[in-house]
Design a protein around this motif. Structure first.
Motif, short mmCIF file in Angstrom:
data_model
loop_
_atom_site.label_atom_id
_atom_site.label_comp_id
_atom_site.label_asym_id
_atom_site.label_seq_id
_atom_site.Cartn_x
_atom_site.Cartn_y
_atom_site.Cartn_z
N GLY A 75 -4.14 8.70 5.04
CA GLY A 75 -3.83 7.40 4.44
C GLY A 75 -4.26 6.29 5.38
N SER A 76 -3.87 5.08 5.06
CA SER A 76 -4.32 3.92 5.84
C SER A 76 -3.44 3.61 7.02
CB SER A 76 -4.40 2.69 4.93
OG SER A 76 -3.11 2.40 4.39
N THR A 77 -2.18 4.11 7.01
CA THR A 77 -1.21 3.71 8.02
C THR A 77 -0.43 4.92 8.52
OG1 THR A 77 -0.96 1.55 6.94
CG2 THR A 77 0.76 2.20 8.51
N GLU A 78 -0.18 4.94 9.83
CA GLU A 78 0.62 6.01 10.41
C GLU A 78 2.10 5.69 10.26
OE1 GLU A 78 0.61 9.76 12.02
OE2 GLU A 78 -1.22 8.55 11.85
N ALA A 79 2.87 6.68 9.80
CA ALA A 79 4.31 6.48 9.62
C ALA A 79 5.05 7.48 10.48
CB ALA A 79 4.69 6.64 8.15
N SER A 80 5.86 6.98 11.40
CA SER A 80 6.55 7.86 12.35
C SER A 80 7.67 8.66 11.69
CB SER A 80 7.11 7.03 13.50
OG SER A 80 8.01 6.04 13.02
N ASP A 81 8.28 8.12 10.64
CA ASP A 81 9.41 8.83 10.04
C ASP A 81 8.99 10.09 9.29
OD1 ASP A 81 8.13 7.25 8.16
OD2 ASP A 81 9.94 6.95 6.95
N SER A 99 19.33 -0.22 -1.58
CA SER A 99 18.42 0.82 -1.07
C SER A 99 17.51 1.30 -2.19
CB SER A 99 19.23 1.99 -0.50
OG SER A 99 18.37 2.96 0.07
N GLU A 100 16.50 2.09 -1.80
CA GLU A 100 15.59 2.72 -2.75
C GLU A 100 15.46 4.20 -2.42
OE1 GLU A 100 12.63 -1.09 -3.69
OE2 GLU A 100 11.91 0.60 -2.48
N SER A 101 15.12 4.98 -3.42
CA SER A 101 14.96 6.42 -3.19
C SER A 101 13.70 6.93 -3.89
CB SER A 101 16.19 7.18 -3.70
OG SER A 101 16.29 7.08 -5.11
N TRP A 102 13.22 8.05 -3.37
CA TRP A 102 12.05 8.74 -3.94
C TRP A 102 12.42 10.22 -3.95
CZ3 TRP A 102 7.31 7.35 -5.97
CH2 TRP A 102 6.33 8.33 -6.06
N VAL A 103 12.70 10.76 -5.13
CA VAL A 103 13.27 12.10 -5.23
C VAL A 103 12.43 12.95 -6.19
CG1 VAL A 103 15.31 13.45 -5.84
CG2 VAL A 103 15.57 11.18 -4.81
N ALA A 123 5.61 12.91 0.28
CA ALA A 123 6.79 12.66 1.12
C ALA A 123 6.97 11.15 1.30
CB ALA A 123 6.63 13.34 2.47
N PRO A 124 8.18 10.63 1.04
CA PRO A 124 8.38 9.18 1.12
C PRO A 124 8.57 8.70 2.55
CG PRO A 124 10.42 10.25 0.51
CD PRO A 124 9.39 11.34 0.59
N SER A 125 8.03 7.53 2.81
CA SER A 125 8.26 6.84 4.08
C SER A 125 9.00 5.54 3.76
CB SER A 125 6.94 6.53 4.78
OG SER A 125 7.15 5.73 5.92
N PHE A 126 10.13 5.33 4.45
CA PHE A 126 10.96 4.16 4.16
C PHE A 126 10.88 3.15 5.30
CE2 PHE A 126 12.88 7.57 1.65
CZ PHE A 126 12.96 6.97 0.40
N SER A 127 11.16 1.93 4.94
CA SER A 127 11.18 0.84 5.91
C SER A 127 12.52 0.11 5.81
CB SER A 127 10.04 -0.14 5.63
OG SER A 127 10.13 -1.27 6.49
N THR A 128 12.94 -0.46 6.91
CA THR A 128 14.17 -1.26 6.93
C THR A 128 13.86 -2.74 7.14
OG1 THR A 128 14.41 -0.84 9.30
CG2 THR A 128 15.55 0.67 7.79
N ALA A 150 18.20 -7.91 -1.06
CA ALA A 150 19.14 -7.62 0.02
C ALA A 150 19.10 -6.16 0.42
CB ALA A 150 20.55 -8.00 -0.42
N LYS A 151 18.01 -5.50 0.15
CA LYS A 151 17.93 -4.06 0.43
C LYS A 151 17.85 -3.80 1.93
CE LYS A 151 15.77 -2.59 -3.90
NZ LYS A 151 15.62 -3.90 -4.58
N ASP A 152 18.62 -2.79 2.34
CA ASP A 152 18.58 -2.35 3.74
C ASP A 152 17.46 -1.33 3.97
OD1 ASP A 152 20.86 -3.88 4.31
OD2 ASP A 152 22.17 -2.25 3.61
N GLN A 153 17.03 -0.70 2.89
CA GLN A 153 15.97 0.32 3.00
C GLN A 153 15.12 0.27 1.73
OE1 GLN A 153 16.55 4.60 4.43
NE2 GLN A 153 16.36 4.94 2.22
N CYS A 154 13.81 0.35 1.93
CA CYS A 154 12.92 0.33 0.78
C CYS A 154 11.73 1.26 1.01
CB CYS A 154 12.42 -1.10 0.51
SG CYS A 154 11.62 -1.87 1.93
N LEU A 155 11.12 1.69 -0.10
CA LEU A 155 9.98 2.61 -0.02
C LEU A 155 8.76 1.87 0.52
CD1 LEU A 155 8.91 5.48 -0.75
CD2 LEU A 155 8.17 4.49 -2.95
N ARG A 156 8.18 2.43 1.56
CA ARG A 156 7.00 1.82 2.17
C ARG A 156 5.71 2.43 1.62
NH1 ARG A 156 5.26 2.43 8.50
NH2 ARG A 156 3.79 0.67 8.60
N GLY A 157 5.74 3.74 1.37
CA GLY A 157 4.57 4.45 0.87
C GLY A 157 4.86 5.94 0.84
N VAL A 158 3.84 6.73 0.51
CA VAL A 158 4.02 8.19 0.46
C VAL A 158 2.90 8.86 1.27
CG1 VAL A 158 5.25 8.24 -1.73
CG2 VAL A 158 2.74 8.37 -1.71
#
Length: 404
Positions: free
Chosen positions: A332-338, A395-399, A236-241, A247-255
């Motif tokens: 994983g190493s980091t907690e992602a709220s999304d 933006s970036e996507s993970w599909v 499941a992808p986690s995104f960051s802003t 100039a990306k408004d959203q990018c992939l942070r991790g899975v």
């Protein structure tokens, strides 16, 4: 003549009366003797009641509490001593006398009463509960018999899908007690007869014979479904802003990696939990043939999953799977709220780039249940999206896709 005749008759009458008088003495003696014999027997019966019957039942009752099965020997010894004491106390009457016969009959009746009581108060043998001892991994079969005792040969056979899987003769002893009464048990190690999953429709059937009694039962299929047949994996992808390239408004942070493992349903889409299965899981994600994430091997034993956390890079190193559901999140190493989960940061991947990723899970059963392996591969495309008027992607996507 007349006078002489009268005198002669009077003399004869007087002589007759004197001859009759002694005859009344033996009759009185016989009455007195019968009364003495009755009193003697009454005395003997009183001694039997007080010296044999009461001590016998006292010893039988309290001896049963403290000595168990050995109380019968003590009761017999008390009877023998009591009978001998009474016989000596009343003057050692002849063997054929009524007193000796009364003592002997009382002794035999009381001695045989143990068997009569056992017959009256021993219940019929029946098949009780069949449970699983998870600590020792054994099927526990209870045989109940209220008031019962002793040891028996128990003949056990088990079939799996109609084919013979197990046959043995065991010792059964009725020597336990619970709220439902007296019972004994036999224990059968699951590893000695397990030959594959009972679910969805291949039952294990046990046949049991004890002391002329026969029973047949279908064993709990949930206890005997332990071979892993289905696995699945997801990322499941986690995104960051923030801190995105360009100039990306959203990018992939991790899975966030998640797995499923258990019994594959007939629809081939649902995986059911198996709380008693033991297996290993290996998850690997590759990018264009190169390893991006090589997750540590996960070992699962009876719902408890453990792995090497590598100092927190892969979470806590433990989780549960198969208890309430067949799914589990990998740390994983980091907690992602999304995504409400821990993620493996993209910057920690061994290889990364835009394109197609293969995420594979391999599940290997542990002996003695099986050594078979099952696997599943899913595909994800990581790419830039939302090109603006200047030609820049914002933006970036993970599909997930069907294939690369």
């Amino acid at each position: 003549m007349t006078s002489g005749g009268l005198l002669q008759k009077a003399a004869e009458q007087q002589t007759g009366e004197s001859n009759l008088a002694p005859s009344s003495t033996p009759s009185r003696e016989r009455g007195s003797l019968g009364s003495d014999q009755t009193q003697s027997l009454a005395r003997v019966f009183g001694l039997i009641a007080g010296g044999m019957i009461i001590p016998f039942f006292i010893v039988m009752w309290f001896g049963g509490v403290f000595l168990g099965e050995n109380a019968g020997y003590l009761s017999a010894a008390v009877l023998l001593l009591s009978a001998g004491f009474i016989w000596l106390f009343i003057g050692r009457p002849a063997p054929a006398s009524s007193s000796t016969i009364a003592i002997g009959i009382s002794f035999l009746l009381l001695l045989s009463s143990n068997f009569a009581i056992a017959i009256l108060f021993t219940g019929e043998m029946s098949l009780g509960e069949i449970d699983l001892d998870e600590d020792d991994d054994m099927i526990v079969v209870k045989i109940r018999q209220n008031g019962g005792s002793g040891s028996y040969d128990a003949s056990v056979s088990i079939t799996h899908g109609g084919a013979n899987a197990y046959s043995s003769t065991m010792d059964l002893t009725i020597d336990r007690e619970d709220g439902q009464g007296d019972y004994g048990w036999i224990k059968i190690p699951v590893s000695e007869f397990y030959n594959g999953n009972a679910l969805p429709s291949t039952d294990y059937v046990m046949s049991l014979e004890v002391d002329g009694n026969s029973w047949t039962r279908t064993l709990d299929a949930n206890h005997l479904t332990r071979t892993l047949t289905g696995v699945d994996v997801s990322a499941a992808p986690s995104f960051s802003t923030q801190d995105c390239d360009g100039a990306k408004d959203q990018c992939l942070r991790g899975v966030a990696l998640g797995v499923a493992a258990g019994l594959l349903g007939s629809s081939q889409e649902y995986i059911a939990p198996m709380p008693l299965a033991d297996f290993n899981l290996k998850v690997t994600m590759t990018y264009e043939g190169s390893v991006a994430i090589d997750y540590p091997s996960v070992g699962v034993e009876h719902t408890v999953a453990t792995w090497d956390s590598s100092g927190g890079a892969y979470g806590s190193g433990n989780a549960n799977i198969g208890l309430d559901a067949a799914t589990m999140k990998l740390g994983g190493s980091t907690e992602a709220s999304d995504v409400n989960s821990q993620i493996i940061l993209k910057e920690d991947w061994e290889d990364v780039g835009y394109g197609c990723y293969e995420l594979e899970i391999e599940g290997t059963n542990m002996l003695p249940w099986s050594d078979a392996t099952v696997d599943q591969t899913v595909y994800y495309v990581y790419e830039e999206t939302n090109r603006d008027d200047s030609g820049q992607y914002t933006s970036e996507s993970w599909v997930e896709v069907n294939s690369c």
